[in-house]
Design an enzyme around this catalytic site. Structure first.
Site, mmCIF file in Angstrom:
data_model
loop_
_atom_site.group_PDB
_atom_site.id
_atom_site.type_symbol
_atom_site.label_atom_id
_atom_site.label_comp_id
_atom_site.label_asym_id
_atom_site.label_seq_id
_atom_site.Cartn_x
_atom_site.Cartn_y
_atom_site.Cartn_z
ATOM 1 N N ASP A 36 6.568 -1.203 -2.871
ATOM 2 C CA ASP A 36 5.217 -1.563 -3.328
ATOM 3 C C ASP A 36 5.231 -2.087 -4.773
ATOM 4 O O ASP A 36 5.822 -1.473 -5.657
ATOM 5 C CB ASP A 36 4.304 -0.329 -3.228
ATOM 6 C CG ASP A 36 2.835 -0.711 -3.250
ATOM 7 O OD1 ASP A 36 2.421 -1.498 -4.118
ATOM 8 O OD2 ASP A 36 2.088 -0.210 -2.382
ATOM 9 N N THR A 72 -2.882 -3.598 -2.105
ATOM 10 C CA THR A 72 -1.893 -3.004 -1.208
ATOM 11 C C THR A 72 -2.246 -3.080 0.275
ATOM 12 O O THR A 72 -1.472 -3.597 1.083
ATOM 13 C CB THR A 72 -1.667 -1.531 -1.607
ATOM 14 O OG1 THR A 72 -1.166 -1.524 -2.946
ATOM 15 C CG2 THR A 72 -0.668 -0.845 -0.685
ATOM 16 N N HIS A 195 1.636 0.560 -12.711
ATOM 17 C CA HIS A 195 0.250 0.826 -13.133
ATOM 18 C C HIS A 195 0.237 1.676 -14.402
ATOM 19 O O HIS A 195 -0.540 1.426 -15.311
ATOM 20 C CB HIS A 195 -0.496 1.594 -12.031
ATOM 21 C CG HIS A 195 -0.968 0.745 -10.894
ATOM 22 N ND1 HIS A 195 -1.836 -0.308 -11.057
ATOM 23 C CD2 HIS A 195 -0.700 0.808 -9.566
ATOM 24 C CE1 HIS A 195 -2.080 -0.859 -9.865
ATOM 25 N NE2 HIS A 195 -1.401 -0.206 -8.958
ATOM 26 N N ASP A 238 4.128 -6.145 -1.404
ATOM 27 C CA ASP A 238 2.762 -6.586 -1.142
ATOM 28 C C ASP A 238 2.187 -7.467 -2.253
ATOM 29 O O ASP A 238 1.359 -8.331 -1.995
ATOM 30 C CB ASP A 238 1.859 -5.364 -0.882
ATOM 31 C CG ASP A 238 2.058 -4.258 -1.905
ATOM 32 O OD1 ASP A 238 2.970 -4.358 -2.767
ATOM 33 O OD2 ASP A 238 1.303 -3.258 -1.857
HETATM 34 ZN ZN LIG Z 1 0.667 -2.177 -3.551
#
Ligand SMILES: [Zn+2]
Ligand SMILES: *[C@@H]1O[C@H](CO)[C@@H](O)[C@H](O)[C@H]1NC(C)=O
Ligand SMILES: *[C@@H]1O[C@H](CO)[C@@H](O)[C@H](O)[C@H]1NC(C)=O
Ligand SMILES: *[C@@H]1O[C@H](CO)[C@@H](O)[C@H](O)[C@H]1NC(C)=O
Ligand SMILES: *[C@@H]1O[C@H](CO)[C@@H](O)[C@H](O)[C@H]1NC(C)=O
Ligand SMILES: *[C@@H]1O[C@H](CO)[C@@H](O)[C@H](O)[C@H]1NC(C)=O
Ligand SMILES: *[C@@H]1O[C@H](CO)[C@@H](O)[C@H](O)[C@H]1NC(C)=O
Ligand SMILES: *[C@@H]1O[C@H](CO)[C@@H](O)[C@H](O)[C@H]1NC(C)=O
Length: 476
Positions: A36, A72, A195, A238
């Site tokens: 991710d 996502t 993040h 993603d």
């Molecule tokens: Zn993601």
């Protein structure tokens, strides 16, 4: 007696070559992996020898245009359906459907209502309907009962389950008595750390190195299970990530009355549902509020986003410029890194690499659309794709010429023989060589019989018959 023998020898000569390929094609296995939030250029931030190994012995696409919004859930569903968000229905991580009068929210893991997923059919279901089996290790949506089915094998989502445990399950399913042909593996990083730290932080280096080690672990486990040479491993993500800053905050409370709307989707794409009779107030108050916020009425969304024709797209959508953060007020959660922005921005783009018998070696492609992965997967699994927004022809050049369906079946035997067999490393193509050896023996044996008879009878129309018989067989 002789014509029958000629026919038989031609049939074998014609069949033996495709046979060498079908030994492989009958058992195409695919493992799709998502790390991710792995931005396309993280590959070059720190040494990533395992990723580079896959690229050197496989394929690499530099720029993958994912779908809007670059979040996502929408993008993971696109990878397994080939559809834009407006068509697969997972338009955001947080949604409200006014027809169903239901909410979908990632924040509270309130994502298990099948109705949100059933505007599309994900690949694991199509694969199972075709008689195959699938296994999923925490790929988003794989623990939801969609169209009354789960993947044949799956793990209920639990972010505390280690990467090693997820890999162990995938290996178990690929090596079981009834092996899966499709595996889906998901890992939460580097998104989580991206993040928290922001992608520009030097602390992201070790995070990316750790992902490279995880890929190395996966490769070692595939090798140990004797899967490495016949599995088609696809590694993608993603979306990417961009750096945010407390200097770049757009505070909705400065412009809007909180009682006039409900905020459904959050930064950087604010999905705004105005209260009854408040549409104009909200739209006008926000339209020119901030130079780094573009506000759209639903029907005015740019065509290229394919983000309009769905009930779950809210009446007003406000999109922040790259690196800007939308909050209701300053006490809302702030993140140093974020994604979700315009999918034309390079920083939103994920990685794409693949390795395996179906793929070329050491091949780099400039660009692809993430919607094209789905038809590629269906091709590898030999299943019929559901209607989608991608195109196999856009990504066919990633496939090695030895891939069964990439063979031009209209060519004559002689052309096929002369077209040059692909150069494989022996360890990479074990079944291929067994097939080739078997095929060659059959061809030689029948050629000997054939030539013997030819010498004896001197048939003049030989050339004519050869092509006549071989062609329809190859087209079958
Ligand atoms: Zn993601
Ligand atoms: C929508 O659901 C809520 C509860 O979740 C309920 O209070 C409301 O009446 C429903 N609205 C309609 C139009 O059915
Ligand atoms: C999630 O996984 C962890 C680690 O394996 C385990 O301790 C925990 O019980 C699991 N949680 C649930 C809800 O299954
Ligand atoms: C934010 O808006 C200013 C003023 O219009 C513009 O100069 C700047 O480029 C914008 N920032 C981004 C990231 O687009
Ligand atoms: C900021 O917004 C949050 C939720 O949107 C709310 O709970 C909080 O009270 C607000 N704070 C201020 C100072 O308005
Ligand atoms: C891959 O290609 C590069 C340059 O095109 C070359 O330097 C390298 O040796 C190649 N690697 C393999 C394994 O063929
Ligand atoms: C991506 O899709 C668009 C629209 O269908 C198309 O014009 C473009 O050529 C595609 N890009 C690639 C790299 O295939
Ligand atoms: C995407 O594919 C779906 C299913 O075929 C179709 O309904 C939709 O119109 C397509 N979208 C675009 C923009 O072509």
């Amino acid at each position: 007696m002789f014509p029958q023998l000629l026919l038989v020898s031609c049939i074998f000569a014609a069949l033996s070559l495709p046979m060498t390929f079908s030994l492989q094609s009958g058992q195409q296995k695919v493992l799709l992996v998502s790390f991710d939030g792995f931005r396309w250029d993280y590959l070059y931030k720190v040494p990533t020898p395992n990723f580079h190994h896959v690229m050197e012995y496989g394929v690499h696409v530099k720029q993958v245009t994912n779908i809007f919004i670059t979040k996502t859930y929408p993008n993971h569903y696109t990878l397994v359906t080939g559809l834009f968000a407006e068509s697969h229905g997972i338009v955001a991580n947080d949604m409200f459907d006014p027809i169903l009068n239901k909410s979908f929210s990632l924040d509270h893991m309130n994502i298990y209502d099948p109705e949100f997923w059933e505007e599309a059919t994900p690949i694991w279901i199509t694969n199972q309907r075709a008689g195959h089996t699938s296994g999923a290790a925490m790929w988003p949506g794989t623990d939801v009962k969609i169209h009354n089915s789960f993947p044949t094998h799956y793990m209920p989502y639990n972010e505390s389950v280690s990467f090693e445990e997820r890999v162990a399950k995938i290996i178990e399913w690929f090596t079981s008595k009834e092996p899966i042909n499709l595996g889906l593996l998901y890992w939460e990083d580097p998104d989580d750390m991206g993040h928290q730290l922001g992608p520009d932080s030097p602390l992201m280096g070790p995070v990316i190195s750790d992902i490279d080690h995880k890929l190395g672990y996966l490769i070692r486990m595939l090798k140990r299970a004797n899967l490495w040479n016949d599995i088609n491993l696809i590694i993608t993500s993603d979306h990417g990530m961009t750096q945010c800053s407390k200097e770049r905050i757009i505070e909705l409370d400065k412009y809007l009355d909180k009682d006039h709307y409900t905020l459904i989707g959050h930064s950087p794409v604010a999905a705004i549902l105005p209260k009854e009779g408040k549409f104009d107030d909200v739209y006008e108050a926000l339209a020119d509020a901030h130079p780094n916020l573009t506000v759209y009425k639903k029907e005015e969304m740019p065509e290229r986003w394919h983000y309009k024709y769905n009930n779950r797209v809210q009446p007003i959508v406000a999109v922040a410029d790259e690196g800007w953060h939308i909050l209701q007020n300053k006490s809302d959660e702030f993140l140093l890194g974020n994604h979700g922005y315009d999918n034309a921005l390079a920083e939103m783009h994920p990685i794409f690499l693949a390795h395996g018998p179906a793929f070329r070696e050491n091949f780099t492609k400039e660009a692809m659309n993430s919607t094209d992965l789905y038809p590629l997967l269906c091709h590898l699994l030999s299943i019929t794709a559901m209607p989608h927004n991608g195109s196999l022809s856009n990504v066919q050049d990633l496939l090695s010429s030895a891939t069964p369906k990439a063979i031009p079946y209209t060519q004559s035997t002689t052309l096929l023989l002369g077209s040059g067999l692909p150069e494989y490393e022996p360890e990479e193509a074990y079944p291929y060589f067994i097939g080739l050896a078997l095929g060659s023996i059959i061809v030689i044996v029948f050629s000997v019989i054939f030539i013997k008879h030819l010498i004896h009878s001197q048939v003049p129309a030989l050339h004519y018959m050869h092509t006549e018989i071989a062609q329809p067989l190859l087209q079958a």
